[in-house]
Design a protein around this motif. Structure first.
Motif, PDB file in Angstrom:
ATOM      1  N   THR A 186       1.000  -4.848  -2.536  1.00 37.97           N
ATOM      2  CA  THR A 186       0.224  -3.709  -2.026  1.00 37.97           C
ATOM      3  C   THR A 186       0.009  -2.666  -3.115  1.00 37.97           C
ATOM      4  OG1 THR A 186       1.192  -4.077   0.161  1.00 37.97           O
ATOM      5  CG2 THR A 186       0.112  -1.963  -0.206  1.00 37.97           C
ATOM      6  N   MET A 187       1.031  -2.417  -3.912  1.00 35.48           N
ATOM      7  CA  MET A 187       0.921  -1.413  -4.980  1.00 35.48           C
ATOM      8  C   MET A 187      -0.104  -1.836  -6.040  1.00 35.48           C
ATOM      9  SD  MET A 187       2.440   1.422  -4.754  1.00 35.48           S
ATOM     10  CE  MET A 187       3.009   1.921  -3.159  1.00 35.48           C
ATOM     11  N   ILE A 188      -0.121  -3.100  -6.364  1.00 29.76           N
ATOM     12  CA  ILE A 188      -1.121  -3.589  -7.332  1.00 29.76           C
ATOM     13  C   ILE A 188      -2.525  -3.373  -6.769  1.00 29.76           C
ATOM     14  CG2 ILE A 188      -2.055  -5.651  -8.456  1.00 29.76           C
ATOM     15  CD1 ILE A 188       0.890  -6.629  -8.701  1.00 29.76           C
ATOM     16  N   GLN A 189      -2.704  -3.680  -5.481  1.00 25.94           N
ATOM     17  CA  GLN A 189      -4.007  -3.452  -4.835  1.00 25.94           C
ATOM     18  C   GLN A 189      -4.369  -1.964  -4.830  1.00 25.94           C
ATOM     19  OE1 GLN A 189      -3.123  -5.247  -1.012  1.00 25.94           O
ATOM     20  NE2 GLN A 189      -4.354  -7.055  -1.481  1.00 25.94           N
ATOM     21  N   LEU A 190      -3.398  -1.126  -4.478  1.00 27.23           N
ATOM     22  CA  LEU A 190      -3.643   0.312  -4.407  1.00 27.23           C
ATOM     23  C   LEU A 190      -3.983   0.879  -5.775  1.00 27.23           C
ATOM     24  CD1 LEU A 190      -3.639   3.095  -3.063  1.00 27.23           C
ATOM     25  CD2 LEU A 190      -1.147   3.153  -3.352  1.00 27.23           C
TER      26      LEU A 190
END
Length: 486
Positions: A186-190
């Motif tokens: 999720t952090m990579i996407q964000l």
């Protein structure tokens, strides 16, 4: 150097000479109060204390109306409860942007200077589990698309406030920092989304909670005190808890490919009641140390001379309706009390020597509810517990400002809290005949038996807004009726 080359060189260096906006300090204005200060009074208080930036948890219409024309730079928020809807419906996102951004946005006029839309309120907080995870990125993308459609994407940035437990370091060393494993994808996407749209990473840093949870961190290290034992990490030396946490995040960002990501400290503060070490004097020391550190622009060992883009102090005012799941201190983060009175000597580093209090505050009459000592008091404790389950008794917590008043003072405090929250209604000081209304202030030392504001829950900003819409609809109806009759 040729004159034209000198002018070109000067043009390039002016931003450096004047200083960037890095290190700008704002405040968070929370509205979870049973008897809030009127929005216009809060805006007046913000301006009189030279605050230039305000972060909101939502987009309350009367709050935004009060901010209109104030020239304050504003972050509006989207509650976690709306994320699922905005993730699944771009139309819902467009409607929200129209109603809460476009309608108020200032194009150099008298509107609201909206800088950020914060999607969610720390939706990755570990105690929430994964209930919001699937919706955050989709909601952010749809809000971004809605801003683009409204021709506001170049002026308003979409951000996602992340909690202090989003990143960790098992050894407490910044070099070992990383995002929680359940959040990596999720952090990579964000961060990919934020980077694409040139938006910063919004994050909470909580030295108070870190101090509570980490026995290896001393109070002096947390309070920016000089001559404390530093923490060493390889060849880097850390002299305070803030830099330690900040660089742990910097490492976490680097490890997933975003070493240069701009950071906004979206929430930081120190509570003044409801727990040990939550006092006004300690909060004053912390806040002065933080502001001095930010204004020095020294940065951190991993980002020297590169402080946070912005930092938001949590919070401007106390809120007696905040959840106390994480601790009773949650209702006491304010630099000001609920009625706009400064808790300690401090300023936001913008010229004023001390905080300026709210003026002409309207209170309920000078009456309190206390325990009647002439009655049978065998059921007093049960009545007090019932009162505290509805009202705010967090000052009675161990380490709190009223923790030492003993019995029956603590019973009277509980009765009064309930009485004030119910607008001093006579029947709210009954407690089976144990309550007694008095005009003698029962406050003891630092334990304040408060009187609520005239602004009651029954006339909250939300209901006032509803009333306004009813009036407008009625006016519209009658204008249509008159047109039909003509």
């Amino acid at each position: 150097m040729p004159p034209n080359l000198f002018v070109f060189f000067l043009f390039l260096t002016i931003p450096c000479l004047l200083g960037s906006t890095a290190g700008a300090i704002g405040v968070i204005w929370g509205t979870m109060s049973s008897h809030p200060l009127p929005p216009s009074k809060v805006v007046e208080l913000l301006k009189s204390n030279n605050v230039s930036k305000v972060k909101l948890f939502d987009a309350d219409p009367l709050v935004l109306q009060a901010l209109s024309g104030s020239n304050l730079v504003v972050t509006v928020g989207i509650p976690n409860s709306m994320l699922k809807t905005f993730n699944s419906s771009r139309k819902a996102a467009e409607s929200w942007v129209h109603d809460n951004v476009t309608r108020y946005f200032s194009h150099g006029g008298a509107g609201v200077r909206i800088e950020y839309v914060a999607v969610g309120d720390e939706p990755f907080l570990q105690s929430y589990g994964e209930q919001f995870h699937p919706f955050v990125i989709g909601a952010a993308m749809n809000i971004q698309a809605a801003l683009t459609k409204a021709n506001l994407a170049s002026e308003v940035k979409v951000v996602v406030p992340c909690s202090f437990d989003t990143f960790v370091s098992e050894s407490s060393l910044p070099s070992k920092g990383h995002f929680r494993t359940d959040l990596n994808k999720t952090m990579i996407q964000l961060l990919t989304f934020l980077s694409k749209h040139h938006s910063p990473f919004f994050v909470t840093i909580s030295p108070f909670i870190s101090f509570q949870q980490n026995k290896n961190i001393s109070l002096d290290f947390t309070l920016f005190k000089e001559n404390v034992r530093p923490h060493n990490d390889s060849h880097r030396t850390y002299k305070n808890s803030f830099d330690l946490s900040y660089d742990t995040l910097v490492t976490a960002l680097s490890k997933i490919g975003f070493p240069e990501m701009g950071i906004v400290v979206a929430r930081i503060g120190w509570p003044t009641d409801g727990a040990p070490n939550a006092t006004s004097s300690i909060a004053e020391t912390f806040m002065k140390g933080l502001v001095d550190h930010l204004h020095s622009k020294t940065g951190t060992p991993l980002r020297p001379r590169n402080p946070p883009i912005e930092t938001f102090i949590f919070s401007f005012l106390d809120e007696d309706q905040r959840s106390i799941t994480s601790g009773n201190f949650e209702r006491h983060w304010g630099v000001f009390t609920f009625d706009g009175q400064a808790k300690y000597h401090f300023n936001f580093g913008l010229g004023s020597k001390n905080l300026v209090n709210a003026q002409f505050v309207e209170y309920l009459p000078s009456k309190w509810c206390v325990m009647n000592n002439n009655k049978d008091m065998s059921n007093a404790t049960a009545s007090a517990l019932e009162a505290c389950s509805i009202s705010d008794c967090t000052a009675l917590s161990p380490g709190g400002s009223c923790s030492n008043i003993g019995w029956p003072g603590n019973i009277s405090y509980a009765f009064n809290s309930y009485y004030q929250q119910h607008d001093q209604r006579a029947d709210s000081c009954d407690f089976g005949g144990l309550g007694l209304i008095t005009t003698v202030d029962p406050s003891v030392d630092n334990c304040r038996f408060f009187i609520e504001l005239q602004t009651s829950h029954s006339t909250s900003v939300h209901e006032a807004y509803l009333f306004l819409w009813i009036i407008l609809l009625m006016a519209y109806f009658f204008s249509c009726l008159l047109g039909f009759m003509q």
